[in-house]
Design a protein around this motif. Structure first.
Motif, PDB file in Angstrom:
ATOM      1  N   GLU A  30       0.829  -1.207   0.000  1.00 56.52           N
ATOM      2  CA  GLU A  30       0.000   0.000   0.000  1.00 56.52           C
ATOM      3  C   GLU A  30       0.867   1.263   0.000  1.00 56.52           C
ATOM      4  O   GLU A  30       0.589   2.226  -0.721  1.00 56.52           O
ATOM      5  CB  GLU A  30      -0.923  -0.001   1.216  1.00 56.52           C
ATOM      6  N   GLU A  33       2.379   1.688  -3.443  1.00 59.16           N
ATOM      7  CA  GLU A  33       1.375   2.173  -4.400  1.00 59.16           C
ATOM      8  C   GLU A  33       1.108   3.664  -4.208  1.00 59.16           C
ATOM      9  O   GLU A  33       0.942   4.393  -5.183  1.00 59.16           O
ATOM     10  CB  GLU A  33       0.087   1.374  -4.264  1.00 59.16           C
ATOM     11  N   SER A  34       1.110   4.112  -2.953  1.00 64.13           N
ATOM     12  CA  SER A  34       0.855   5.534  -2.697  1.00 64.13           C
ATOM     13  C   SER A  34       1.992   6.412  -3.223  1.00 64.13           C
ATOM     14  O   SER A  34       1.785   7.581  -3.513  1.00 64.13           O
ATOM     15  CB  SER A  34       0.624   5.789  -1.201  1.00 64.13           C
ATOM     16  N   GLU A  35       3.189   5.836  -3.334  1.00 57.10           N
ATOM     17  CA  GLU A  35       4.339   6.577  -3.864  1.00 57.10           C
ATOM     18  C   GLU A  35       4.602   6.277  -5.334  1.00 57.10           C
ATOM     19  O   GLU A  35       5.556   6.776  -5.916  1.00 57.10           O
ATOM     20  CB  GLU A  35       5.589   6.269  -3.039  1.00 57.10           C
ATOM     21  N   ARG A  75      -2.142   7.408   8.628  1.00 61.50           N
ATOM     22  CA  ARG A  75      -3.310   7.207   7.763  1.00 61.50           C
ATOM     23  C   ARG A  75      -4.595   7.191   8.580  1.00 61.50           C
ATOM     24  O   ARG A  75      -5.595   7.789   8.201  1.00 61.50           O
ATOM     25  CB  ARG A  75      -3.170   5.909   6.982  1.00 61.50           C
TER      26      ARG A  75
END
Length: 92
Positions: A30, A33-35, A75
């Motif tokens: 995760e 993917e965020s980066e 988060r």
């Protein structure tokens, strides 16, 4: 989620294995993917940042677990970050 999985990762051109629980691998995915990078690229970046901060990497798998927990805490609080999750990483 608590079962462990071993993955091979290339860090500085050297293949190394990291064994962690599936839950942590999912969080790393995760984060990556965020980066907009692969999980292996994220792990390599984290390793490089740790080496820059400290000469001894110690237990790198434990370091990755802590990075995952810090990421989840931020988060969960819904903090919008003006910086990528790298700001969550290496803390002395």
């Amino acid at each position: 989620m608590y079962e462990s999985r071993t993955r091979s990762v290339r860090i500085f051109g050297v293949v190394t294995t990291i064994r962690m629980e599936n839950a942590f691998w999912n969080v790393l995915q995760e984060m990556a993917e965020s980066e907009k990078v692969t999980t292996n690229q994220l792990i390599s970046t984290l390793y490089e940042e740790l080496v820059q901060c400290r000469e001894d990497t110690g237990n790198f798998a434990s370091f990755l677990r802590v990075c995952c927990l810090r990421y989840l805490n931020v988060r969960e609080r819904g903090e919008a970050s003006s910086q990528p999750p790298a700001s969550l990483r290496v803390v002395k």
